[in-house]
Scaffold this active site. Structure first.
Site, PDB file in Angstrom:
ATOM      1  N   HIS A  52      19.843  17.494 -22.243  1.00 49.60           N
ATOM      2  CA  HIS A  52      20.271  17.825 -20.882  1.00 49.60           C
ATOM      3  C   HIS A  52      19.492  17.045 -19.832  1.00 49.60           C
ATOM      4  CE1 HIS A  52      23.098  20.156 -18.731  1.00 49.60           C
ATOM      5  NE2 HIS A  52      23.075  21.217 -19.524  1.00 49.60           N
ATOM      6  N   ASP A 270      40.966  12.455 -24.206  1.00 48.79           N
ATOM      7  CA  ASP A 270      41.769  11.840 -25.261  1.00 48.79           C
ATOM      8  C   ASP A 270      40.987  10.667 -25.842  1.00 48.79           C
ATOM      9  OD1 ASP A 270      43.603  10.685 -26.928  1.00 48.79           O
ATOM     10  OD2 ASP A 270      45.193  10.509 -25.440  1.00 48.79           O
TER      11      ASP A 270
END
Length: 341
Positions: A52, A270
């Site tokens: 993170h 995608d």
């Protein structure tokens, strides 16, 4: 034909995008954080684990979208990656202008109900339009139209979770939520910034007041916390406070931490084989998420000790069933129903 300057700009853009993809990809590989699992049905699971310190959820989404676009033949991602970490530096000298309870230690933190190494149970709860409508009916009429799904579901889950963990009525409990600093005033971040740009909002009250009061009161506490984080230069104040405090970890004792991923677009990435069946975290820990589900619902994964999970499940069912059966009754009845959770 393109001139020399245009060619140079195109090359510079391609190199920056390639550096972005390689940097994140190599970081994932070095931390053993990238894996593709092929399934017998012909599908596959693509998972990454990213520190993170490198990026937040919008940054992860931007990276995955870039990978998909480059794999699909584009010369450069549609969103140009931007480093710009210096925009979030602390001032010299640091001068916090707000209080930051997210980094204040909770009283008697060592006696929290959730301890490191304890046995925990994972379970996901789906709140569809019907359930959300039932919860909204518990709010005063003046709040129903203005209350977002995030506020509504956060307030409900916070109360159910607090009651399930069995805190003493006088124990302070907190609801902490992640706020995206992109698009905020003060030091606006450019489009394409993929680093950490998050701050925390914190609502605080006692366990007794939270669980015995109406749902609308819990919503009001979160709304007030969100307003504080939305103030001018709040992100700058966070950077200053972290430097002065020695970069502490945010508090977790008696804290319910939530990240809203309903607008993160992870489910729209995608990679070359079409849209995913699911896009989001693989699991949850002491923090949790709001994840978009089919049909306009929201999935909330929860991680609790076994007995607390049983109580949490019962609290959720009771809260929803009572709300449905008592629609239209007075707020006093609603308060009495909820106080029995």
């Amino acid at each position: 034909m393109l001139g020399l300057k245009s060619w140079w700009c195109m090359l510079e853009n391609m190199l920056l995008c390639l550096q972005f993809v390689l940097y994140v990809t190599l970081t994932c590989i070095m931390h053993d954080g990238m894996k593709v699992t092929r399934l017998r049905c012909g599908g596959f699971v693509f998972g990454i684990q990213v520190c993170h310190n490198l990026m937040d959820a919008p940054g992860v989404t931007q990276f995955l979208q870039a990978v998909g676009e480059l794999a699909g033949g584009m010369e450069a991602p549609s969103v140009r990656p931007v480093w710009a970490r210096e925009l979030l530096d602390a001032r010299d000298p640091p001068c916090p202008s707000y209080q930051h309870p997210e980094y204040e230690l909770a009283a008697d933190a060592a006696n929290d109900r959730l301890r490191p190494g304890a046995e925990l149970v994972h379970r996901a709860f789906l709140f569809g339009p019907k359930e959300l409508s039932s919860l909204r009916d518990q709010l005063p009429p003046r709040m129903r139209l203005r209350c977002s799904r995030f506020l509504l579901l956060s307030a409900f889950a916070w109360r159910c979770r607090t009651a399930a963990l069995g805190y003493a009525p006088g124990d302070e409990v907190r609801f902490m939520f992640v706020v995206n600093a992109r698009g905020k005033r003060g030091r606006p971040l450019p489009e394409g910034f993929y680093g950490n740009a998050l701050t925390f909002g914190v609502a605080r009250t006692t366990a007794g007041e939270l669980c015995s009061g109406p749902l609308g009161r819990a919503v009001e506490l979160i709304v007030a916390a969100r307003a504080r984080v939305a103030a001018d230069n709040y992100a700058q104040s966070v950077a200053d406070a972290l430097v002065l405090l020695g970069r502490p970890r945010f508090t977790t004792a008696r804290t319910y931490l939530v990240t809203d991923l309903t607008k993160a677009n992870l489910h729209n990435v995608d990679l070359g084989w079409g849209l995913p069946v699911y896009g989001g975290p693989a699991t949850t820990t002491l923090a949790t998420f709001h994840i978009p589900a089919a049909g306009g619902g929201i999935t909330v994964p929860m991680c609790l000790p076994p007995r607390a999970m049983v109580r949490f499940t019962a609290n959720v069912r009771a809260g929803l069933s009572e709300a449905s059966s008592h629609r239209g009754r007075s707020s006093g009845v609603e308060s009495a129903v909820l106080s029995r959770m």
